[in-house]
Design a protein around this motif. Structure first.
Motif, PDB file in Angstrom:
ATOM      1  N   HIS A 253      66.945  64.853  50.256  1.00 15.86           N
ATOM      2  CA  HIS A 253      67.905  65.437  51.183  1.00 15.86           C
ATOM      3  C   HIS A 253      67.675  65.004  52.625  1.00 15.86           C
ATOM      4  CE1 HIS A 253      64.382  68.044  51.025  1.00 15.86           C
ATOM      5  NE2 HIS A 253      64.706  68.500  52.217  1.00 15.86           N
ATOM      6  N   TRP A 254      66.650  64.198  52.873  1.00 17.48           N
ATOM      7  CA  TRP A 254      66.383  63.735  54.227  1.00 17.48           C
ATOM      8  C   TRP A 254      67.277  62.563  54.628  1.00 17.48           C
ATOM      9  CZ3 TRP A 254      60.840  63.976  56.589  1.00 17.48           C
ATOM     10  CH2 TRP A 254      60.356  65.288  56.503  1.00 17.48           C
ATOM     11  N   ILE A 255      68.082  62.069  53.711  1.00 18.25           N
ATOM     12  CA  ILE A 255      69.035  61.003  54.034  1.00 18.25           C
ATOM     13  C   ILE A 255      70.444  61.499  53.737  1.00 18.25           C
ATOM     14  CG2 ILE A 255      67.421  59.107  53.595  1.00 18.25           C
ATOM     15  CD1 ILE A 255      68.836  58.757  50.851  1.00 18.25           C
ATOM     16  N   SER A 256      71.437  60.780  54.247  1.00 23.92           N
ATOM     17  CA  SER A 256      72.838  61.135  53.985  1.00 23.92           C
ATOM     18  C   SER A 256      73.299  60.443  52.715  1.00 23.92           C
ATOM     19  CB  SER A 256      73.725  60.702  55.167  1.00 23.92           C
ATOM     20  OG  SER A 256      75.088  60.814  54.818  1.00 23.92           O
ATOM     21  N   ALA A 257      73.472  61.230  51.664  1.00 22.77           N
ATOM     22  CA  ALA A 257      73.941  60.676  50.397  1.00 22.77           C
ATOM     23  C   ALA A 257      75.355  60.134  50.544  1.00 22.77           C
ATOM     24  CB  ALA A 257      73.887  61.743  49.306  1.00 22.77           C
ATOM     25  N   GLU A 258      76.191  60.849  51.305  1.00 22.95           N
ATOM     26  CA  GLU A 258      77.579  60.427  51.469  1.00 22.95           C
ATOM     27  C   GLU A 258      77.670  59.051  52.133  1.00 22.95           C
ATOM     28  OE1 GLU A 258      77.459  64.887  51.348  1.00 22.95           O
ATOM     29  OE2 GLU A 258      76.321  63.301  52.323  1.00 22.95           O
ATOM     30  N   LYS A 259      76.886  58.844  53.185  1.00 23.89           N
ATOM     31  CA  LYS A 259      76.909  57.564  53.892  1.00 23.89           C
ATOM     32  C   LYS A 259      76.339  56.447  53.007  1.00 23.89           C
ATOM     33  CE  LYS A 259      77.717  56.712  57.657  1.00 23.89           C
ATOM     34  NZ  LYS A 259      78.933  56.138  58.284  1.00 23.89           N
ATOM     35  N   LEU A 260      75.332  56.768  52.219  1.00 29.54           N
ATOM     36  CA  LEU A 260      74.740  55.774  51.335  1.00 29.54           C
ATOM     37  C   LEU A 260      75.748  55.332  50.279  1.00 29.54           C
ATOM     38  CD1 LEU A 260      72.285  54.145  50.394  1.00 29.54           C
ATOM     39  CD2 LEU A 260      71.647  56.094  48.962  1.00 29.54           C
ATOM     40  N   VAL A 261      76.451  56.286  49.690  1.00 32.89           N
ATOM     41  CA  VAL A 261      77.464  55.969  48.683  1.00 32.89           C
ATOM     42  C   VAL A 261      78.551  55.098  49.298  1.00 32.89           C
ATOM     43  CG1 VAL A 261      79.309  56.928  47.261  1.00 32.89           C
ATOM     44  CG2 VAL A 261      77.041  57.983  47.247  1.00 32.89           C
TER      45      VAL A 261
END
Length: 334
Positions: A253-261
């Motif tokens: 959760h320390w990264i943005s999953a939405e931006k990565l996708v």
């Protein structure tokens, strides 16, 4: 509409892309990458399993081919008649495990081969290194692979685990990351191999969790993609190398999953396959690790990937290898 909006994975196109890889035998690239044939099969198979299309390739043909890559020393080469190497031995074992055919090879021979590559140097504080092959190159990748491969056969207790852990500890840097060997620059892919090795060994206590998690989170750039070390470009494959380590550390959760996708999906080719970044040529390596990275952040419709073994969780559970999770410090759930 999901939490990932309209970022759609071209599942059918990716399946077709993987199926066509072995049909391009009239091209120079096919023969120039002969030494990567086993790796290519592994990458393609992982992607297909995560896409829930495991039957898209001929399993019996794959099993027969991989078995033919095993040499007299017990190891596997990257193609038939190629010298043994730990990288291809790992991929071969993973392939056969996913296809439920691990019993078709002699695990004792594989174990003997892996054990022949460990070296203990009494002048380096009891550190034990593992070589990639008989020519002596060693780094933290091979330390992980040795532990992982032997865990498939329940023979990892024959390794000098304490010595290997000390070698990995020696490769840890002030920023919390790990290099290819003691003194090496921190790199996300090496971080994965070291953290995964420590998970298998039950020694995640070695990790500076907060410092390493922060370093890994900083690998995500404004575009949503990740790099492997500071001042480098984003690359789809780090969706896996960074994401898997954060998953083991319970800090996904320390990264943005939405931006990565958004970044990974934008690197898709409209005809199938995923490239290292948008606009580049797609290949099976980035297709595999792009999809694996999406699986880590629970992209809809994908089967879950295990962050240590980079195979479907269902396969890892079937083999009893999911027990590495018992080694995660209980305080990390907080």
């Amino acid at each position: 509409m999901t939490m990932f909006g309209t970022n759609q994975l071209l599942v059918d196109k990716h399946v077709e892309f993987i199926q066509n890889l072995d049909k391009k035998q009239d091209g120079l690239e096919y023969w120039m990458t002969e030494h990567l044939r086993v790796s290519g099969i592994y990458w393609g198979l992982v992607a297909l399993f995560l896409l829930d299309r495991p039957q898209a390739l001929d399993h019996e043909q794959i099993i027969s081919y991989v078995r033919g890559c095993q040499n007299a020393d017990g190891g596997f080469g990257g193609h038939t008649h190629h010298d043994s190497h730990l990288l291809y031995t790992m991929s071969s074992v993973q392939i056969l495990s996913m296809l439920n055919a691990l019993d078709q090879i002699d695990g004792k021979k594989v174990t003997k081969y892996v054990l022949s590559l460990q070296q203990t140097n009494k002048q380096t504080n009891g550190q034990t290194t593992v070589c990639g092959d008989v020519w002596g190159e060693h780094d933290t990748r091979f330390a992980f692979i040795a532990m992982a491969v032997l865990s498939f056969f329940n023979t990892q207790d024959q390794l000098d685990t304490n010595g290997i852990v000390e070698y990995i500890r020696g490769a840890m840097n002030y920023d919390g990351g790990f290099g290819s060997k003691p003194g090496g620059e921190s790199h996300a892919a090496q971080v994965y191999t070291c953290v995964a090795a420590l998970a298998v060994a039950g020694r995640l206590d070695v990790v500076d969790r907060d410092r390493l998690s922060g370093w890994l989170a900083e690998r995500q750039l404004l575009c949503g993609g990740m790099n492997g070390r500071p001042q480098k470009l984003e690359d789809v494959c780090y969706a896996w190398w960074v994401g898997s380590a954060l998953d083991i550390l319970r800090r996904r959760h320390w990264i943005s999953a939405e931006k990565l996708v958004e970044f990974v999906v934008s690197a898709q080719d409209e005809n199938g396959g995923i490239a290292d970044r948008p606009g580049d040529v797609a290949d099976v390596y980035h297709t595999c690790f792009g999809i694996a990275g999406l699986s880590l952040v629970r992209y809809p419709g994908l089967n879950e990937v295990d962050p240590v073994y980079c195979m479907p969780r269902s396969v890892v559970r079937r083999l009893g290898l999911h027990k590495w999770q018992d080694n995660v410090p209980k305080s990390w759930s907080q």
